[in-house]
Design a protein around this motif. Structure first.
Motif, PDB file in Angstrom:
ATOM      1  N   LEU A  24       1.167  -1.043   0.378  1.00  0.00           N
ATOM      2  CA  LEU A  24      -0.378  -0.071  -0.254  1.00  0.00           C
ATOM      3  C   LEU A  24       1.120   1.122   0.178  1.00  0.00           C
ATOM      4  O   LEU A  24       0.268   2.404  -0.323  1.00  0.00           O
ATOM      5  N   GLN A  25       1.264   1.083   1.043  1.00  0.00           N
ATOM      6  CA  GLN A  25       2.777   2.465   1.287  1.00  0.00           C
ATOM      7  C   GLN A  25       3.986   1.883   1.312  1.00  0.00           C
ATOM      8  O   GLN A  25       4.402   0.957   1.916  1.00  0.00           O
ATOM      9  N   ILE A  26       5.263   3.093   1.254  1.00  0.00           N
ATOM     10  CA  ILE A  26       5.912   3.113   0.743  1.00  0.00           C
ATOM     11  C   ILE A  26       6.702   4.548   1.882  1.00  0.00           C
ATOM     12  O   ILE A  26       6.039   5.803   1.490  1.00  0.00           O
ATOM     13  N   GLU A  27       7.806   4.722   2.970  1.00  0.00           N
ATOM     14  CA  GLU A  27       8.342   5.633   3.433  1.00  0.00           C
ATOM     15  C   GLU A  27      10.154   5.569   3.338  1.00  0.00           C
ATOM     16  O   GLU A  27      10.102   4.895   4.872  1.00  0.00           O
ATOM     17  N   PRO A  28      10.108   6.096   2.601  1.00  0.00           N
ATOM     18  CA  PRO A  28      11.780   5.674   1.972  1.00  0.00           C
ATOM     19  C   PRO A  28      12.030   6.996   2.596  1.00  0.00           C
ATOM     20  O   PRO A  28      11.742   7.724   3.308  1.00  0.00           O
ATOM     21  N   SER A  29      13.288   6.771   3.542  1.00  0.00           N
ATOM     22  CA  SER A  29      14.301   7.941   3.871  1.00  0.00           C
ATOM     23  C   SER A  29      15.558   7.380   3.135  1.00  0.00           C
ATOM     24  O   SER A  29      15.775   6.414   2.955  1.00  0.00           O
ATOM     25  N   ALA A  30      16.533   8.454   2.748  1.00  0.00           N
ATOM     26  CA  ALA A  30      18.610   8.380   2.426  1.00  0.00           C
ATOM     27  C   ALA A  30      18.505   7.463   3.375  1.00  0.00           C
ATOM     28  O   ALA A  30      19.831   7.252   3.062  1.00  0.00           O
ATOM     29  N   SER A  31      18.164   7.200   4.520  1.00  0.00           N
ATOM     30  CA  SER A  31      18.618   6.394   5.840  1.00  0.00           C
ATOM     31  C   SER A  31      19.111   5.330   5.827  1.00  0.00           C
ATOM     32  O   SER A  31      19.760   4.284   5.939  1.00  0.00           O
ATOM     33  N   TRP A  32      18.092   4.744   5.185  1.00  0.00           N
ATOM     34  CA  TRP A  32      17.935   2.832   4.881  1.00  0.00           C
ATOM     35  C   TRP A  32      17.065   2.872   2.650  1.00  0.00           C
ATOM     36  O   TRP A  32      16.914   3.882   2.174  1.00  0.00           O
ATOM     37  N   ARG A  33      17.645   1.736   3.107  1.00  0.00           N
ATOM     38  CA  ARG A  33      16.916   1.496   0.883  1.00  0.00           C
ATOM     39  C   ARG A  33      15.808   0.514   1.363  1.00  0.00           C
ATOM     40  O   ARG A  33      16.015  -0.573   1.352  1.00  0.00           O
ATOM     41  N   GLN A  34      15.010   1.146   0.240  1.00  0.00           N
ATOM     42  CA  GLN A  34      14.296   0.475  -0.036  1.00  0.00           C
ATOM     43  C   GLN A  34      14.051   0.802  -1.757  1.00  0.00           C
ATOM     44  O   GLN A  34      14.042   2.247  -2.269  1.00  0.00           O
ATOM     45  N   ASN A  35      14.035  -0.131  -2.457  1.00  0.00           N
ATOM     46  CA  ASN A  35      13.381   0.031  -4.243  1.00  0.00           C
ATOM     47  C   ASN A  35      12.128   0.685  -4.845  1.00  0.00           C
ATOM     48  O   ASN A  35      11.529  -0.213  -4.173  1.00  0.00           O
ATOM     49  N   LEU A  36      12.260   1.259  -4.739  1.00  0.00           N
ATOM     50  CA  LEU A  36      10.557   1.931  -4.221  1.00  0.00           C
ATOM     51  C   LEU A  36      10.002   1.323  -6.195  1.00  0.00           C
ATOM     52  O   LEU A  36       8.981   1.132  -6.394  1.00  0.00           O
ATOM     53  N   THR A  37      11.155   1.495  -6.795  1.00  0.00           N
ATOM     54  CA  THR A  37      10.351   0.181  -8.498  1.00  0.00           C
ATOM     55  C   THR A  37      10.593  -0.554  -8.622  1.00  0.00           C
ATOM     56  O   THR A  37       9.415  -1.245  -8.963  1.00  0.00           O
ATOM     57  N   ALA A  38      10.950  -1.822  -7.715  1.00  0.00           N
ATOM     58  CA  ALA A  38      10.783  -3.160  -6.921  1.00  0.00           C
ATOM     59  C   ALA A  38       9.676  -3.357  -6.505  1.00  0.00           C
ATOM     60  O   ALA A  38       8.536  -4.384  -6.531  1.00  0.00           O
ATOM     61  N   GLU A  39       9.173  -2.545  -5.613  1.00  0.00           N
ATOM     62  CA  GLU A  39       8.364  -2.502  -4.565  1.00  0.00           C
ATOM     63  C   GLU A  39       6.979  -2.069  -4.778  1.00  0.00           C
ATOM     64  O   GLU A  39       6.041  -2.356  -4.712  1.00  0.00           O
ATOM     65  N   ASP A  40       7.197  -1.017  -6.247  1.00  0.00           N
ATOM     66  CA  ASP A  40       5.393  -0.471  -6.412  1.00  0.00           C
ATOM     67  C   ASP A  40       4.372  -0.338  -6.086  1.00  0.00           C
ATOM     68  O   ASP A  40       3.087  -1.017  -5.899  1.00  0.00           O
ATOM     69  N   PRO A  41       4.973   0.734  -4.621  1.00  0.00           N
ATOM     70  CA  PRO A  41       3.640   1.286  -4.138  1.00  0.00           C
ATOM     71  C   PRO A  41       2.560   2.061  -4.880  1.00  0.00           C
ATOM     72  O   PRO A  41       2.889   2.900  -5.577  1.00  0.00           O
ATOM     73  N   TYR A  42       1.676   1.754  -3.971  1.00  0.00           N
ATOM     74  CA  TYR A  42       0.858   2.786  -4.342  1.00  0.00           C
ATOM     75  C   TYR A  42       0.897   4.503  -3.695  1.00  0.00           C
ATOM     76  O   TYR A  42       0.388   5.472  -4.217  1.00  0.00           O
ATOM     77  N   ILE A  43       1.290   4.064  -2.864  1.00  0.00           N
ATOM     78  CA  ILE A  43       1.743   5.481  -2.148  1.00  0.00           C
ATOM     79  C   ILE A  43       2.375   5.869  -1.569  1.00  0.00           C
ATOM     80  O   ILE A  43       2.886   5.064  -0.860  1.00  0.00           O
ATOM     81  N   TYR A  44       3.470   6.901  -1.603  1.00  0.00           N
ATOM     82  CA  TYR A  44       4.613   7.743  -1.802  1.00  0.00           C
ATOM     83  C   TYR A  44       4.759   8.103  -0.058  1.00  0.00           C
ATOM     84  O   TYR A  44       3.873   9.403   0.147  1.00  0.00           O
ATOM     85  N   HIS A  45       4.836   8.073   1.095  1.00  0.00           N
ATOM     86  CA  HIS A  45       4.101   8.596   2.519  1.00  0.00           C
ATOM     87  C   HIS A  45       5.881   8.885   2.564  1.00  0.00           C
ATOM     88  O   HIS A  45       6.673   8.885   3.847  1.00  0.00           O
ATOM     89  N   TYR A  46       5.330  10.629   1.996  1.00  0.00           N
ATOM     90  CA  TYR A  46       6.856  11.599   2.736  1.00  0.00           C
ATOM     91  C   TYR A  46       6.711  12.121   4.250  1.00  0.00           C
ATOM     92  O   TYR A  46       5.607  13.219   4.387  1.00  0.00           O
ATOM     93  N   THR A  47       8.006  11.538   5.211  1.00  0.00           N
ATOM     94  CA  THR A  47       7.397  11.405   6.349  1.00  0.00           C
ATOM     95  C   THR A  47       8.937  12.524   6.380  1.00  0.00           C
ATOM     96  O   THR A  47       9.156  13.353   7.207  1.00  0.00           O
ATOM     97  N   PHE A  48       9.830  11.330   6.288  1.00  0.00           N
ATOM     98  CA  PHE A  48      11.441  12.135   6.108  1.00  0.00           C
ATOM     99  C   PHE A  48      11.634  12.627   5.032  1.00  0.00           C
ATOM    100  O   PHE A  48      10.854  13.325   4.275  1.00  0.00           O
ATOM    101  N   GLY A  49      12.445  13.917   6.063  1.00  0.00           N
ATOM    102  CA  GLY A  49      12.825  14.726   4.410  1.00  0.00           C
ATOM    103  C   GLY A  49      14.103  14.038   4.169  1.00  0.00           C
ATOM    104  O   GLY A  49      14.697  12.296   4.902  1.00  0.00           O
ATOM    105  N   VAL A  50      14.894  13.669   3.003  1.00  0.00           N
ATOM    106  CA  VAL A  50      15.720  12.811   2.306  1.00  0.00           C
ATOM    107  C   VAL A  50      17.212  14.043   2.603  1.00  0.00           C
ATOM    108  O   VAL A  50      17.599  15.600   1.536  1.00  0.00           O
ATOM    109  N   GLU A  51      18.123  13.717   3.276  1.00  0.00           N
ATOM    110  CA  GLU A  51      19.531  14.009   3.558  1.00  0.00           C
ATOM    111  C   GLU A  51      20.005  13.810   2.630  1.00  0.00           C
ATOM    112  O   GLU A  51      20.469  12.767   2.811  1.00  0.00           O
TER     113      GLU A  51
END
Length: 109
Positions: A24-51
């Motif tokens: 359903l959603q993914i909550e990525p950040s710069a701190s941990w590796r998540q493959n958005l293309t492979a996981e193909d989420p419906y929602i990009y839950h933008y919580t964390f800043g990307v630094e």
């Protein structure tokens, strides 16, 4: 966060079962590796800043030299053209930048 805890506690108290749908959603950040293309989420839950540092090293707990964080733009739109992230930045930085640019283009119409 309080409303999420309230919902969880109320469901537990009432015996309400919830289905966890990982895609359903993914909550990525710069701190941990998540493959958005492979996981193909419906929602990009933008919580964390990307630094990131200029060298592309993730910055944790501080503002990076390259930073994309919604908290920087309370009450105003981000600039029309943001600088791209370092070349070795994780996919989430590029996806978030592209999404922001598409949104900005739609607001400007």
């Amino acid at each position: 966060v309080l409303e999420m805890w309230g919902y969880s506690i109320a469901c537990a108290a009432l015996g309400v079962k919830n289905y966890v749908w990982q895609q359903l959603q993914i909550e990525p950040s710069a701190s941990w590796r998540q493959n958005l293309t492979a996981e193909d989420p419906y929602i990009y839950h933008y919580t964390f800043g990307v630094e990131y540092s200029v060298d592309g090293v993730p910055v944790v707990g501080a503002v990076g030299e390259w930073s994309l964080d919604k908290r920087h733009y309370f009450g105003a739109l981000p600039p029309k053209q943001l600088a791209p992230p370092p070349h070795c930045a994780l996919e989430c930085a590029w996806v978030l930048l592209a999404s922001g640019q598409r949104g900005h283009a739609r607001v400007q119409k």
